[in-house]
Enzyme design. Structure first.
Site, mmCIF file in Angstrom:
data_model
loop_
_atom_site.group_PDB
_atom_site.id
_atom_site.type_symbol
_atom_site.label_atom_id
_atom_site.label_comp_id
_atom_site.label_asym_id
_atom_site.label_seq_id
_atom_site.Cartn_x
_atom_site.Cartn_y
_atom_site.Cartn_z
ATOM 1 N N ASP A 170 -10.782 11.840 -41.490
ATOM 2 C CA ASP A 170 -12.040 11.968 -40.753
ATOM 3 C C ASP A 170 -13.182 12.303 -41.710
ATOM 4 O OD1 ASP A 170 -14.128 12.676 -38.936
ATOM 5 O OD2 ASP A 170 -12.617 13.185 -37.442
ATOM 6 N N HIS A 200 -12.143 8.870 -38.569
ATOM 7 C CA HIS A 200 -12.816 9.254 -37.336
ATOM 8 C C HIS A 200 -12.943 8.039 -36.413
ATOM 9 C CE1 HIS A 200 -15.514 11.878 -35.027
ATOM 10 N NE2 HIS A 200 -16.260 10.806 -34.822
#
Length: 233
Positions: A172, A202
């Site tokens: 992420d 993400h």
């Protein structure tokens, strides 16, 4: 877009719309609140709601950007839209967002056809808000996908009193490895919390998104479906 229902804000400043998807059966069903990303109630969020309806839930997605402008609908496909989305995120009032989710929760419990059982699932911004929904005891079961800034509010976790599942993206770009470690350390021993990490970036579960990862999304969504079936039905 035209919203299906209108919800009165608890602060008396107006009302906001919500998209609602219903299962084909006439039987009463649990309600799941789908909490938007930074792109508003867009086609991706409506697709998520429609999928939840196919699984036998009433799905409701409130327009949390209504205080900026009702009906904002963006994608991650252009730089201009991404910039607008990040600007909205930067100016978003989290406290008011949680307040609007409280109003949505109260509406969800009494929607026609509702069993009174309410779950919540959120993504990105909505992933953080889903975590806060659990901390504020506004759902019977909650799922958070790649929530941003959860590590900064871990002190709220003592208030969690119902099952919470977090899907964390190891790669992420908005949640550092250090932040992820804090989340695992802070929540890993909480009896209500289940944590799963994925080798993805993400927004790996965003329908048609730039970082969509089919394998990770399929696994996470299966875990989510089993989780809601166990705790809401």
């Amino acid at each position: 877009m035209a919203f299906d229902i209108s919800i009165e804000a608890q602060d008396g400043t107006g009302s906001f719309g919500a998209y609602v998807a219903r299962p084909k059966t006439d039987a009463n069903a649990p309600v799941i609140i789908a909490i938007q990303e930074i792109f508003g109630v867009n086609a991706g969020m409506r697709e998520i709601c429609d999928t939840l309806a196919d699984q036998g839930y009433i799905a409701i997605c409130p327009d949390l950007f209504w205080r900026h402008k009702p009906g904002i609908e963006l994608t991650d496909k252009t730089d201009a839209e991404l910039q607008q989305a990040f600007d909205l995120f930067g100016s978003f009032d989290m406290a008011k967002g949680i307040e609007d989710l409280k109003a949505t929760y109260e509406t969800a419990k009494t929607l026609p056809g509702s069993t009174g059982r309410v779950g919540a699932v959120g993504y990105c911004l909505g992933g953080f808000l889903a975590y806060m929904v659990a901390c504020n005891q506004l759902a019977d079961a909650t799922v958070s996908y790649y929530g941003v800034s959860i590590e900064s509010t871990l002190q709220e976790a003592d208030n969690i009193a119902s099952p919470l599942m977090l899907h964390i993206a190891k790669k992420d770009q908005f949640v550092s490895p250090e932040a992820q470690e804090k989340i695992h350390t802070g929540l890993g021993t909480n009896k209500f919390v289940s944590l799963y990490s994925y080798d993805a970036d993400h927004a790996f579960a965003r329908p048609n998104g730039n970082h969509y990862d089919s394998d990770c999304a399929t696994l996470a969504n299966k875990r989510t479906a089993d989780f809601f079936a166990a705790h809401l039905k």
